[in-house]
Design an enzyme around this catalytic site. Structure first.
Site, PDB file in Angstrom:
ATOM      1  N   GLU A   1      -2.477  -1.520  -3.336  1.00  0.00           N
ATOM      2  CA  GLU A   1      -3.559  -0.717  -2.782  1.00  0.00           C
ATOM      3  C   GLU A   1      -3.145   0.748  -2.755  1.00  0.00           C
ATOM      4  OE1 GLU A   1      -4.285  -2.261   1.132  1.00  0.00           O
ATOM      5  OE2 GLU A   1      -5.484  -3.900   0.330  1.00  0.00           O
TER       6      GLU A   1
ATOM      7  N   HIS B   1      -8.287  -5.362   6.811  1.00  0.00           N
ATOM      8  CA  HIS B   1      -8.001  -4.334   7.813  1.00  0.00           C
ATOM      9  C   HIS B   1      -8.327  -4.834   9.216  1.00  0.00           C
ATOM     10  CE1 HIS B   1      -6.494  -0.210   8.358  1.00  0.00           C
ATOM     11  NE2 HIS B   1      -7.022  -0.401   9.553  1.00  0.00           N
TER      12      HIS B   1
ATOM     13  N   HIS C   1       0.851  -1.187   0.000  1.00  0.00           N
ATOM     14  CA  HIS C   1       0.000   0.000   0.000  1.00  0.00           C
ATOM     15  C   HIS C   1       0.891   1.243   0.000  1.00  0.00           C
ATOM     16  CE1 HIS C   1      -3.937   1.941   1.594  1.00  0.00           C
ATOM     17  NE2 HIS C   1      -3.210   2.836   0.962  1.00  0.00           N
TER      18      HIS C   1
HETATM   19  C1  LIG Z   1      -6.510  -0.640   2.827  1.00  0.00           C
HETATM   20  C2  LIG Z   1      -6.094  -1.262   4.094  1.00  0.00           C
HETATM   21  O1  LIG Z   1      -6.886  -1.499   4.967  1.00  0.00           O
HETATM   22  C3  LIG Z   1      -4.670  -1.547   4.347  1.00  0.00           C
HETATM   23  O2  LIG Z   1      -3.869  -1.391   3.222  1.00  0.00           O
HETATM   24  C4  LIG Z   1      -4.174  -0.617   5.394  1.00  0.00           C
HETATM   25  O3  LIG Z   1      -4.449   0.661   4.960  1.00  0.00           O
HETATM   26  C5  LIG Z   1      -2.748  -0.791   5.663  1.00  0.00           C
HETATM   27  O4  LIG Z   1      -2.128   0.465   5.611  1.00  0.00           O
HETATM   28  P1  LIG Z   1      -1.023   0.792   6.710  1.00  0.00           P
HETATM   29  O5  LIG Z   1      -0.091  -0.423   6.747  1.00  0.00           O
HETATM   30  O6  LIG Z   1      -0.377   2.046   6.216  1.00  0.00           O
HETATM   31  O7  LIG Z   1      -1.763   0.937   8.012  1.00  0.00           O
HETATM   32  N1  LIG Z   2      -6.412  -4.369   2.753  1.00  0.00           N
HETATM   33  C1  LIG Z   2      -6.029  -4.654   4.113  1.00  0.00           C
HETATM   34  C2  LIG Z   2      -4.554  -4.872   4.181  1.00  0.00           C
HETATM   35  O1  LIG Z   2      -3.892  -4.940   3.158  1.00  0.00           O
HETATM   36  C3  LIG Z   2      -3.893  -5.046   5.499  1.00  0.00           C
HETATM   37  O2  LIG Z   2      -4.559  -4.360   6.514  1.00  0.00           O
HETATM   38  P1  LIG Z   2      -3.980  -4.631   7.993  1.00  0.00           P
HETATM   39  O3  LIG Z   2      -4.034  -6.121   8.216  1.00  0.00           O
HETATM   40  O4  LIG Z   2      -2.562  -4.129   8.017  1.00  0.00           O
HETATM   41  O5  LIG Z   2      -4.903  -3.881   8.922  1.00  0.00           O
END
Ligand SMILES: CC(=O)[C@@H](O)[C@H](O)COP(=O)(O)O
Ligand SMILES: NCC(=O)COP(=O)(O)O
Length: 239
Positions: free
Chosen positions: A70, A191, A43
């Protein structure tokens, strides 16, 4: 089968904290694949607080499972990054610039025109498009009308309410998942998913295509080891 896509953002967080290349993001991604993960998620954010844009180019060269990028497509640099790397999937997330993490899904009704254009751009490049939404049947329907292939259900509210009343917490997600199935959308979730709450989500929504998990999985690996942790999460997805 529900695929596990490991989000390696937090590996990059640790790497960046000392300015070097340890832990090595590419090595961790390849090891997660070797341990059984069926995908790698990153992401990249505009401030490159963890995953850097260059990481995406480097990972594209070596990832052999599903590669999921993402991010917020309102950033032209993100759109260009995705088109240059053509991952298996792009997940569109409406992140506010200063947000500590993703904290909401798209309003796919209000932003229908913008999302429709973006979805068409990525699909014409052969990239599957998933739209990050709250567990709201209207938003799921809106994602379908934008031409998306999948939705990703934002599961933070599920995780937050899990210990108090998991049946109540999962209900909106089951309804949204049923709507996705009804309109012919693929279904992802992510998430704050963890070893505590993952199995019940899978039991409640058996047709989940993919979960992307990062923060809890990487945190668990500090105590349990990465290979063991990946395989523990995989076992939670077996019914
Ligand atoms: C879209 C989502 O839920 C994850 O990609 C989350 O945003 C992780 O991002 P961070 O690792 O920056 O918290
Ligand atoms: N789309 C959710 C993700 O990639 C990971 O979210 P998290 O497990 O770090 O909260």
């Amino acid at each position: 089968m529900t695929r596990l896509s490991v989000n390696i953002n937090k590996i990059a967080t640790l790497r960046n904290s000392r300015g070097g290349d340890n832990p090595n993001v590419l090595k961790v991604a390849l090891d997660c694949e070797r341990f059984g993960a069926q995908g790698i998620t990153v992401h990249p954010r505009p401030d490159e607080r963890h995953i850097r844009y260059q990481d995406v180019y480097d990972l594209k060269e070596v990832v052999t499972t599903e590669f999921n990028i993402e991010g917020n497509p309102s950033e032209q640099k993100f759109v260009e990054l995705v088109l240059a790397n053509k991952p298996d999937q792009v997940t569109l997330v409406p992140d506010a610039l200063g947000a500590i993490t993703s904290n909401a899904g798209w309003d796919t009704v209000t932003y229908r025109s913008q999302l429709t254009d973006l979805v068409a751009t990525f699909k014409s490049a052969g990239i599957r498009v998933s739209v990050f939404v709250d567990p709201d049947e209207r938003m799921v329907e809106g994602a379908k009308l934008c031409g998306a292939d999948r939705v990703e259900l934002y599961t933070e509210p599920y995780a937050a309410g899990y210990f108090e009343n998991r049946q109540k917490s999962v209900r909106p997600f089951v309804l949204a998942a049923e709507k996705a199935r009804e309109v012919g959308l693929g279904l992802n979730a992510g998430h704050d998913l963890s070893l505590d709450n993952l199995r019940f989500l899978k039991q409640s929504i058996p047709w989940l295509d993919e979960v992307s998990i990062g923060h809890a999985l990487i945190s668990d690996a500090l105590y349990l080891g990465l290979e063991n942790t990946v395989q523990m999460y995989l076992r939670e997805l077996e019914l």
